[in-house]
Design a protein around this motif. Structure first.
Motif, mmCIF file in Angstrom:
data_model
loop_
_atom_site.group_PDB
_atom_site.id
_atom_site.type_symbol
_atom_site.label_atom_id
_atom_site.label_comp_id
_atom_site.label_asym_id
_atom_site.label_seq_id
_atom_site.Cartn_x
_atom_site.Cartn_y
_atom_site.Cartn_z
ATOM 1 N N GLU A 119 10.358 -61.518 -100.688
ATOM 2 C CA GLU A 119 11.462 -60.569 -100.457
ATOM 3 C C GLU A 119 12.068 -60.130 -101.787
ATOM 4 O O GLU A 119 12.357 -58.951 -101.989
ATOM 5 N N THR A 120 12.222 -61.066 -102.709
ATOM 6 C CA THR A 120 12.765 -60.733 -104.028
ATOM 7 C C THR A 120 11.821 -59.803 -104.786
ATOM 8 O O THR A 120 12.271 -58.821 -105.395
ATOM 9 N N VAL A 121 10.531 -60.096 -104.746
ATOM 10 C CA VAL A 121 9.549 -59.224 -105.413
ATOM 11 C C VAL A 121 9.624 -57.822 -104.820
ATOM 12 O O VAL A 121 9.627 -56.822 -105.551
ATOM 13 N N GLY A 122 9.689 -57.721 -103.491
ATOM 14 C CA GLY A 122 9.800 -56.418 -102.840
ATOM 15 C C GLY A 122 11.045 -55.662 -103.268
ATOM 16 O O GLY A 122 10.996 -54.462 -103.534
ATOM 17 N N LEU A 137 7.735 -47.490 -104.295
ATOM 18 C CA LEU A 137 8.436 -47.766 -103.042
ATOM 19 C C LEU A 137 7.458 -48.121 -101.923
ATOM 20 O O LEU A 137 7.721 -49.022 -101.114
ATOM 21 N N VAL A 138 6.326 -47.435 -101.873
ATOM 22 C CA VAL A 138 5.302 -47.763 -100.872
ATOM 23 C C VAL A 138 4.759 -49.165 -101.134
ATOM 24 O O VAL A 138 4.576 -49.957 -100.194
ATOM 25 N N ALA A 139 4.511 -49.500 -102.389
ATOM 26 C CA ALA A 139 3.995 -50.838 -102.724
ATOM 27 C C ALA A 139 4.974 -51.920 -102.267
ATOM 28 O O ALA A 139 4.562 -52.941 -101.696
ATOM 29 N N ALA A 140 6.263 -51.704 -102.489
ATOM 30 C CA ALA A 140 7.267 -52.681 -102.069
ATOM 31 C C ALA A 140 7.284 -52.828 -100.549
ATOM 32 O O ALA A 140 7.381 -53.952 -100.026
ATOM 33 N N ASP A 141 7.190 -51.714 -99.836
ATOM 34 C CA ASP A 141 7.155 -51.775 -98.367
ATOM 35 C C ASP A 141 5.942 -52.544 -97.877
ATOM 36 O O ASP A 141 6.032 -53.350 -96.944
ATOM 37 N N ILE A 142 4.793 -52.308 -98.489
ATOM 38 C CA ILE A 142 3.571 -53.005 -98.082
ATOM 39 C C ILE A 142 3.704 -54.504 -98.328
ATOM 40 O O ILE A 142 3.380 -55.323 -97.462
ATOM 41 N N ILE A 143 4.189 -54.871 -99.486
ATOM 42 C CA ILE A 143 4.344 -56.292 -99.813
ATOM 43 C C ILE A 143 5.256 -56.977 -98.806
ATOM 44 O O ILE A 143 4.922 -58.028 -98.260
ATOM 45 N N ARG A 144 6.399 -56.392 -98.544
ATOM 46 C CA ARG A 144 7.345 -57.029 -97.625
ATOM 47 C C ARG A 144 6.825 -57.068 -96.196
ATOM 48 O O ARG A 144 7.002 -58.063 -95.488
ATOM 49 N N THR A 145 6.183 -56.008 -95.751
ATOM 50 C CA THR A 145 5.721 -55.967 -94.369
ATOM 51 C C THR A 145 4.565 -56.920 -94.134
ATOM 52 O O THR A 145 4.547 -57.663 -93.159
#
Length: 127
Positions: free
Chosen positions: A8-11, A63-71
């Motif tokens: 979550e922090t990385v995202g 932003l897409v990368a962060a969404d993918i990581i978190r999801t």
């Protein structure tokens, strides 16, 4: 800190970097455009749009990368994956639209002024 908190922090960090890239890119593009206006450089508006569009494209990618990581790492349910798919589709459409606006061609089209790739030199025959 557990695995899920770390992800979550990385995202969130990647989200923050994406927003910062867009904001900083907008400020820098505006500063360059103001300098060009003061010097009466031609094509200032076109160059401003190009620089701003590139900053937005890079920010959207982050932003897409962060969404993918978190999801994928935190909430891999069918509902969250469906929401992610919608977000990715919308952002992909925005990215393609921006690319078309900036370069005048779709991302998969080759530039008209690019020279054809040179063939690789032939290897000498083994003796």
């Amino acid at each position: 800190m557990g695995f899920y908190e770390a992800i979550e922090t990385v995202g969130k960090v990647i989200d923050g970097v994406g927003v910062a890239v867009i904001a900083l890119g907008a400020v820098l593009a505006a500063g360059v455009a103001i300098g060009r206006l003061l010097n009466r450089t031609p094509n200032t508006y076109r160059l401003f749009r190009s620089q701003l569009g590139r900053a937005i494209l890079l920010g959207l990618e982050l932003l897409v990368a962060a969404d993918i990581i978190r999801t994928v790492a935190i909430t891999p349910t069918m509902e969250s994956i469906g929401v992610l798919a919608g977000i990715v589709l919308i952002r992909t459409f925005l990215s393609w639209s921006l690319e078309l606006e900036i370069t005048g061609r779709w991302p998969w089209q080759k530039r008209r002024d690019e020279p054809a790739p040179e063939p690789a030199p032939a290897e000498p025959a083994a003796q």
